[in-house]
Write a protein that holds these residues in place. Structure first.
Motif, PDB file in Angstrom:
ATOM      1  N   GLY A 216       3.400 -28.685  13.959  1.00 29.34           N
ATOM      2  CA  GLY A 216       3.463 -30.146  14.000  1.00 29.34           C
ATOM      3  C   GLY A 216       2.813 -30.841  12.821  1.00 29.34           C
TER       4      GLY A 216
ATOM      5  N   GLY B 108       5.719 -44.139  16.271  1.00 29.04           N
ATOM      6  CA  GLY B 108       6.218 -42.772  16.314  1.00 29.04           C
ATOM      7  C   GLY B 108       7.332 -42.576  17.338  1.00 29.04           C
ATOM      8  N   PHE B 109       7.712 -41.315  17.492  1.00 32.05           N
ATOM      9  CA  PHE B 109       8.766 -40.965  18.441  1.00 32.05           C
ATOM     10  C   PHE B 109       8.353 -41.303  19.875  1.00 32.05           C
ATOM     11  CE2 PHE B 109      10.100 -37.837  21.579  1.00 32.05           C
ATOM     12  CZ  PHE B 109      11.465 -38.036  21.574  1.00 32.05           C
ATOM     13  N   GLN B 110       7.086 -41.032  20.193  1.00 26.29           N
ATOM     14  CA  GLN B 110       6.630 -41.286  21.568  1.00 26.29           C
ATOM     15  C   GLN B 110       6.829 -42.752  21.938  1.00 26.29           C
ATOM     16  OE1 GLN B 110       6.482 -38.055  22.591  1.00 26.29           O
ATOM     17  NE2 GLN B 110       4.903 -38.682  23.998  1.00 26.29           N
TER      18      GLN B 110
ATOM     19  N   TYR C  78      10.968 -30.420  23.706  1.00 28.14           N
ATOM     20  CA  TYR C  78       9.744 -30.997  23.147  1.00 28.14           C
ATOM     21  C   TYR C  78       8.786 -31.365  24.282  1.00 28.14           C
ATOM     22  CZ  TYR C  78       6.860 -34.037  20.175  1.00 28.14           C
ATOM     23  OH  TYR C  78       5.818 -34.617  19.488  1.00 28.14           O
TER      24      TYR C  78
ATOM     25  N   THR D 142      17.593 -32.694  20.329  1.00 31.33           N
ATOM     26  CA  THR D 142      17.184 -32.472  18.939  1.00 31.33           C
ATOM     27  C   THR D 142      18.355 -31.761  18.249  1.00 31.33           C
ATOM     28  OG1 THR D 142      16.032 -30.494  19.769  1.00 31.33           O
ATOM     29  CG2 THR D 142      14.683 -32.392  19.259  1.00 31.33           C
TER      30      THR D 142
ATOM     31  N   PHE E  99      14.224 -28.304  18.891  1.00 24.85           N
ATOM     32  CA  PHE E  99      12.796 -28.029  19.091  1.00 24.85           C
ATOM     33  C   PHE E  99      12.631 -27.288  20.406  1.00 24.85           C
ATOM     34  CE2 PHE E  99       8.495 -28.379  20.394  1.00 24.85           C
ATOM     35  CZ  PHE E  99       7.783 -28.295  19.215  1.00 24.85           C
TER      36      PHE E  99
ATOM     37  N   ASP F  32      16.807 -37.129  18.637  1.00 25.09           N
ATOM     38  CA  ASP F  32      15.467 -37.002  18.052  1.00 25.09           C
ATOM     39  C   ASP F  32      15.603 -36.173  16.777  1.00 25.09           C
ATOM     40  OD1 ASP F  32      12.864 -36.393  17.394  1.00 25.09           O
ATOM     41  OD2 ASP F  32      12.391 -35.312  19.241  1.00 25.09           O
TER      42      ASP F  32
ATOM     43  N   TYR G  92      13.560 -35.444  14.270  1.00 28.70           N
ATOM     44  CA  TYR G  92      12.155 -35.495  13.846  1.00 28.70           C
ATOM     45  C   TYR G  92      11.846 -34.831  12.519  1.00 28.70           C
ATOM     46  CZ  TYR G  92      12.171 -30.734  15.513  1.00 28.70           C
ATOM     47  OH  TYR G  92      12.473 -29.421  15.674  1.00 28.70           O
TER      48      TYR G  92
ATOM     49  N   SER H 243      11.006 -40.328  12.611  1.00 26.50           N
ATOM     50  CA  SER H 243       9.548 -40.450  12.619  1.00 26.50           C
ATOM     51  C   SER H 243       9.012 -40.112  11.233  1.00 26.50           C
ATOM     52  CB  SER H 243       8.984 -39.473  13.650  1.00 26.50           C
ATOM     53  OG  SER H 243       7.585 -39.402  13.525  1.00 26.50           O
TER      54      SER H 243
ATOM     55  N   SER I 106       6.096 -38.860  11.046  1.00 26.83           N
ATOM     56  CA  SER I 106       5.026 -37.900  11.344  1.00 26.83           C
ATOM     57  C   SER I 106       5.163 -36.621  10.541  1.00 26.83           C
ATOM     58  CB  SER I 106       5.035 -37.549  12.831  1.00 26.83           C
ATOM     59  OG  SER I 106       4.524 -38.630  13.559  1.00 26.83           O
ATOM     60  N   LYS I 107       6.379 -36.166  10.317  1.00 29.83           N
ATOM     61  CA  LYS I 107       6.568 -34.899   9.606  1.00 29.83           C
ATOM     62  C   LYS I 107       6.687 -35.118   8.104  1.00 29.83           C
ATOM     63  CE  LYS I 107       6.991 -32.281  13.293  1.00 29.83           C
ATOM     64  NZ  LYS I 107       6.981 -30.915  13.659  1.00 29.83           N
TER      65      LYS I 107
ATOM     66  N   ARG J 296       1.355 -42.695  12.775  1.00 28.29           N
ATOM     67  CA  ARG J 296       1.995 -43.294  13.963  1.00 28.29           C
ATOM     68  C   ARG J 296       3.052 -44.336  13.582  1.00 28.29           C
ATOM     69  NH1 ARG J 296       2.355 -39.821  15.998  1.00 28.29           N
ATOM     70  NH2 ARG J 296       3.049 -40.763  17.919  1.00 28.29           N
TER      71      ARG J 296
HETATM   72  C1  LIG Z   1      10.507 -32.527  18.640  1.00 30.58           C
HETATM   73  C2  LIG Z   1       9.679 -33.600  18.024  1.00 30.58           C
HETATM   74  N1  LIG Z   1      10.087 -34.861  18.112  1.00 30.58           N
HETATM   75  C3  LIG Z   1       9.376 -35.870  17.549  1.00 30.58           C
HETATM   76  C4  LIG Z   1       8.212 -35.620  16.869  1.00 30.58           C
HETATM   77  C5  LIG Z   1       7.459 -36.764  16.260  1.00 30.58           C
HETATM   78  O1  LIG Z   1       6.667 -37.350  17.201  1.00 30.58           O
HETATM   79  P1  LIG Z   1       5.721 -38.605  16.821  1.00 30.58           P
HETATM   80  O2  LIG Z   1       6.550 -39.494  15.938  1.00 30.58           O
HETATM   81  O3  LIG Z   1       5.431 -39.227  18.148  1.00 30.58           O
HETATM   82  O4  LIG Z   1       4.539 -38.064  16.125  1.00 30.58           O
HETATM   83  C6  LIG Z   1       7.742 -34.327  16.746  1.00 30.58           C
HETATM   84  C7  LIG Z   1       6.488 -34.079  16.037  1.00 30.58           C
HETATM   85  O5  LIG Z   1       5.872 -33.045  16.067  1.00 30.58           O
HETATM   86  C8  LIG Z   1       8.489 -33.279  17.338  1.00 30.58           C
HETATM   87  O6  LIG Z   1       8.084 -32.012  17.244  1.00 30.58           O
END
Ligand SMILES: Cc1ncc(COP(=O)(O)O)c(C=O)c1O
Length: 476
Positions: free
Chosen positions: A120, A188-190, A214, A256, A261, A289, A291, A319, A321-322, A329
């Motif tokens: 992650g 973020g994705f959440q 996920y 995904t 994932f 998603d 991601y 996102s 995040s990666k 966030r």
């Molecule tokens: C499958 C998946 N979706 C989404 C995300 C991104 O999540 P977020 O934007 O909430 O950090 C990740 C991050 O590790 C992920 O592994």
């Protein structure tokens, strides 16, 4: 820090003078290391005005600390925590603000970040900090009224220039035809998934999730008044046929597509078309998603499922995040044009976007060309690091691990050959600060393949062999 008066009031054994309560709190901060050796204490005048106590109270507390050697004077710098103080020893018992022994409180899990092989995380060592810091300074300098005001008054969907930058990136990189009006910025994705569910679904609606899938999404959905159904993932990705055969009445499917994932395969086009066909017939929604689509080892990543969506059934979620870092966030949703108003309305209530300063920073990073440069550097770095670590791990543990690399993603799966469960191995590894996750974390019904999710981006190519040896030693 809590006000010392509260500590005084709640002390079980009666009245404790204010200076003593303050002395005790500062001492516990020092002994626990939260006030680090060499850290400067605020001046007595500043602390007194922050806490709303007389300056003399703070001065007495400071004198007590100095008298016992917890602090020393450091000339013009004022009072600092004594750098020579031996640490790790906590006082036997002292009172906290709540009147409880500090030692009785549960410790938050503390570990070095990143753990070796922690999934992650992007390559934190390769993040272009200088460019980022320059833009951050510029954004903070123009701390205008717009930045200081509540951003939702301006646009609850998010900072317009950032939404334009994202729309333009998606049109080029992901073949998604969208306008900035369709982009909604989220935490973020959440944050995106929570908002989508609240906006589009009714209580008791069925939601397809991938199994394995996920785990964060599973956790989020479990807390909502929905019926989450696991649809199996086979060697090609989400088994759309199995989903339509058993739960065709679902209201939403979470998938995904580019890199499943956690297994990493790309959903083939016939399944993509079948999924869209089901959603059209059922008038269901698909949350795509995407991601980590940017990290594809073989050429360009395949176009997004959203690019095939003719009837506006797909909500595409991206996102940063990666591609930047998860602590930021920042993520976004591309909502179908017909839903823009509905989401704007929902956003007005939920205010899902992060701070305007953060959004401006990301926008500056994108429009200054740093984002594109960073991505292109990361692609080759990740391909190199991924191959080097997979090879090193297989060389170090040929009897125990089997790794088949997929076309992309920021982790790979290492299947375990022995009888020991991945969960047990993960417990052993964590004790040595080695941090892959067990594949079983992602399985809804338990079972499934016995394997580890290994994050590779933070292991430099030159360190791959020694990292593999560290894991081998920790597994014993
Ligand atoms: C499958 C998946 N979706 C989404 C995300 C991104 O999540 P977020 O934007 O909430 O950090 C990740 C991050 O590790 C992920 O592994």
């Amino acid at each position: 820090m809590n006000r010392p008066q509260r500590a005084v009031a709640s002390h079980p054994k009666g009245i404790v003078p204010a200076y003593r309560g303050l002395y005790q709190r500062l001492r516990s901060e020092i002994l626990s290391g939260r006030l680090a050796a060499g850290a400067r204490l605020p001046s007595s005048r500043t602390l007194a005005s922050q806490l709303g106590v007389a300056r003399g109270t703070v001065e007495v507390a400071y004198q007590m600390l100095a008298g016992e050697g917890y602090t020393i004077g450091d000339g013009a710098r004022g009072t600092i925590v004594n750098p020579a103080l031996p640490r790790g020893k906590r006082p036997r018992s002292y009172e906290t603000a709540a009147g409880q022994s500090d030692e009785a409180q549960p410790e938050a899990p503390v570990h070095a970040t990143p753990l070796l092989f922690q999934p992650g995380l992007p390559a934190l060592d390769a993040f272009p900090r200088k460019a980022w810091a320059r833009i951050a300074v510029a954004v903070s300098r123009q701390l205008d009224f717009e930045q200081m005001a509540f951003p939702g008054h301006l646009d609850p969907m998010g900072y317009a220039p950032l939404r334009r930058a994202i729309a333009s990136y998606l049109r080029i990189a992901r073949d998604i035809s969208c306008s900035a009006d369709q982009i909604l910025i989220t935490a973020g994705f959440q944050g995106a998934l929570g908002l989508i569910v609240q906006t589009l679904l009714e209580p008791d609606d069925k939601v397809w999730v991938e199994d394995p899938g996920y785990f964060q999404a599973h956790w989020l959905l479990r807390g909502m008044p929905l019926r989450m159904v696991g649809v199996r993932v086979d060697e090609e990705g989400l088994d759309v046929g199995a989903g339509t055969a058993t739960h065709s009445d679902a209201a939403l499917a979470l998938v995904t597509t580019t890199h499943q994932f956690p297994l990493g395969m790309t959903l083939p086009v016939d399944r993509r078309l079948a999924l869209l066909d089901w959603a059209d017939r059922q008038r269901a929604w698909i949350v795509e998603d995407d991601y980590d689509c940017e990290v594809h080892h073989r050429g360009l990543p395949p176009p997004a499922l959203k690019s095939l969506d003719r009837n506006g059934r797909v909500l595409y979620v991206g996102s940063f995040s990666k591609v930047l870092f998860p602590g930021l966030r920042v993520g976004y949703v591309v909502v179908p044009a017909a839903l823009s108003d509905r989401f704007a309305h929902a956003a007005r209530a939920a205010q899902p976007a992060p701070a305007l300063m953060t959004q401006k920073l990301v926008e500056g990073f994108m429009s200054g060309g740093h984002f594109a440069r960073h991505l292109s550097r990361m692609r080759s770095l990740y391909t190199e690091r991924c191959k080097a670590l997979a090879t090193a791990l297989e060389d170090a543990m040929p009897q125990r691990l089997q790794i088949s690399l997929t076309d992309g993603g920021m982790h790979f799966v290492a299947r375990l050959r022995g009888k020991t469960s991945a969960a047990e191995i993960v417990t052993r590894l964590r004790a040595k600060n080695v941090g892959p996750s067990a594949l079983s974390l992602c399985a809804l019904r338990g079972g499934g393949p016995n394997g580890l999710i290994v994050g590779y981006p933070n292991v430099a190519k030159e360190d791959a062999a020694s990292a593999a040896q560290r894991m081998l030693a920790a597994m014993r």
